[in-house]
Design a protein around this motif. Structure first.
Motif, short mmCIF file in Angstrom:
data_model
loop_
_atom_site.label_atom_id
_atom_site.label_comp_id
_atom_site.label_asym_id
_atom_site.label_seq_id
_atom_site.Cartn_x
_atom_site.Cartn_y
_atom_site.Cartn_z
N HIS A 47 4.40 2.05 -44.05
CA HIS A 47 3.59 2.57 -45.16
C HIS A 47 3.27 1.51 -46.21
N TYR A 48 3.84 0.31 -46.07
CA TYR A 48 3.59 -0.76 -47.03
C TYR A 48 3.09 -2.00 -46.31
N HIS A 49 2.08 -2.65 -46.92
CA HIS A 49 1.62 -3.93 -46.40
C HIS A 49 2.73 -4.98 -46.60
N ALA A 52 2.89 -6.44 -50.15
CA ALA A 52 3.25 -5.41 -51.11
C ALA A 52 4.73 -5.06 -51.01
N LEU A 53 5.24 -4.99 -49.79
CA LEU A 53 6.65 -4.69 -49.59
C LEU A 53 7.52 -5.81 -50.15
N GLU A 215 -2.24 -4.33 -53.69
CA GLU A 215 -1.77 -3.61 -52.51
C GLU A 215 -0.54 -2.77 -52.84
N LEU A 216 0.36 -3.32 -53.66
CA LEU A 216 1.58 -2.59 -54.00
C LEU A 216 1.25 -1.30 -54.75
N SER A 218 -1.51 0.42 -54.68
CA SER A 218 -2.15 1.35 -53.76
C SER A 218 -1.15 1.98 -52.80
N ASP A 219 -0.23 1.16 -52.27
CA ASP A 219 0.75 1.67 -51.30
C ASP A 219 1.75 2.62 -51.95
N SER A 222 0.34 6.11 -52.10
CA SER A 222 0.11 6.83 -50.84
C SER A 222 1.36 6.95 -49.96
N ALA A 223 2.35 6.13 -50.19
CA ALA A 223 3.55 6.12 -49.32
C ALA A 223 4.46 7.30 -49.64
N THR A 228 9.35 4.42 -50.03
CA THR A 228 9.56 3.77 -51.33
C THR A 228 11.05 3.59 -51.61
#
Length: 318
Positions: A47-49, A52-53, A215-216, A218-219, A222-223, A228
């Motif tokens: 769920h994370y790029h 971003a992760l 990206e973080l 956004s993720d 939605s995650a 998370t």
């Protein structure tokens, strides 16, 4: 005087043994938490790029480390420690994590751990060259065996297409980044504490990953919350705690010796990924991982020498 000298010796020996136990305990904590990281990354990466992760993990770890640093009032390290801290932060916290997170999206957790296990042997080579720890012939032989193991692991995944090859290469980049980072970290620990080095390197890594902030955001929106939660876990435990305990152990031994202990990570990771994720590397990948471990065994093996007994001293007959 003899009794006081004996007491001083016993006290010094006890202190040395206590320090060794602390160092061993620190290594065990790091190995266990880093083994769990491979499993947590595999879950959160859905769920994370990758960038971003890495950024979210570093931000969570930085919050914990800064709070502890403030409570302990350790302050800023001297200037001589900064070059090693900056290089360590960029390579180990930014480069290593982004490459590892991306690589784990392509391969299973146990296989990723086995490829990254090449890193300690690279650490031993670099530390022997740059830190003056030497180049024993068995170390070079161990490097060859471990490299062969990495090739076997990579070839076992080539049948799955380019994505698996990309994942193997990314994990290899992560391993080399980590090895170079450790060599840079070791001199910094001569001037700063383990907590100072880890905290500031984590902040440096977070700054390097700021381009992934979009990206973080956004993720995170939605995650699902378990993903998370895994990201926060990665920041608090495998990052803040494990890197601090690793720095503590590294400050009390050579980089080569410390790196060898990381070869326990693949075995622990395979067990965790099997139990928690239902993943088990193929037989060929497992064989390649065994070769990586065999390479370290060769590099650290020391032949036993028979101790020579002194001949008895005969009393003179006067």
């Amino acid at each position: 005087m003899r009794e006081s000298g004996k007491g001083w010796f016993v006290s010094s020996l006890a202190n040395v043994l206590t320090e060794r136990r602390k160092a061993v305990a620190a290594v065990v904590v790091s190995v266990l938490l880093w083994s769990s990281a491979f499993v947590a990354i595999r879950s959160a990466a859905e769920h994370y790029h990758p960038g971003a992760l890495a950024l979210g993990r570093l931000l969570a770890g930085a919050v914990v480390l800064v709070l502890v640093l403030l409570v302990r009032r350790e302050g800023w390290p001297p200037r001589r420690a900064w070059p090693g801290i900056v290089v360590f932060g960029v390579l180990n916290f930014a480069g290593y994590m982004v490459a590892l997170h991306w690589g784990e999206q392509q391969v299973d957790a146990g296989t990723a751990a086995m490829i990254v296990a090449v890193g300690p042997i690279v650490t031993a080579l670099l530390s022997g060259w740059l830190l003056g720890e030497g180049f024993p012939p068995r170390l070079l032989a161990g490097l060859l065996v471990s490299f062969l193991g990495a090739v076997v692991v990579g070839s076992s995944m080539s049948g799955n297409g380019a994505a698996s090859i990309l994942g193997a290469l990314l994990c290899l980049v992560a391993a080399i980044s980590a090895a170079c980072g450790v060599v840079a970290q070791k001199p910094a620990l001569q001037y700063a504490s383990a907590l100072q080095v880890t905290t500031l390197a984590c902040l440096v890594g977070a700054l390097a990953c700021l381009p992934f902030s979009g990206e973080l955001i956004s993720d995170v929106g939605s995650a699902p919350w378990p993903a998370t939660a895994n990201m926060v876990y990665l920041g608090v435990f495998p990052t803040a705690i494990a890197f601090t305990t690793w720095a503590y152990a590294l400050s009390r031994t050579t980089a080569g010796k410390a790196g060898v202990t990381l070869y326990a990570v693949p075995a622990v990771t395979v067990s965790m990924s099997w139990i928690m994720l239902g993943e088990l590397p193929s037989f060929t990948a497992f064989l390649g991982g065994a070769l990586c471990l065999a390479g370290v065994a060769v590099s650290r093996w020391k032949p036993r020498t028979m101790s020579r007994r002194r001949p008895p001293v005969l009393a003179r007959a006067d």
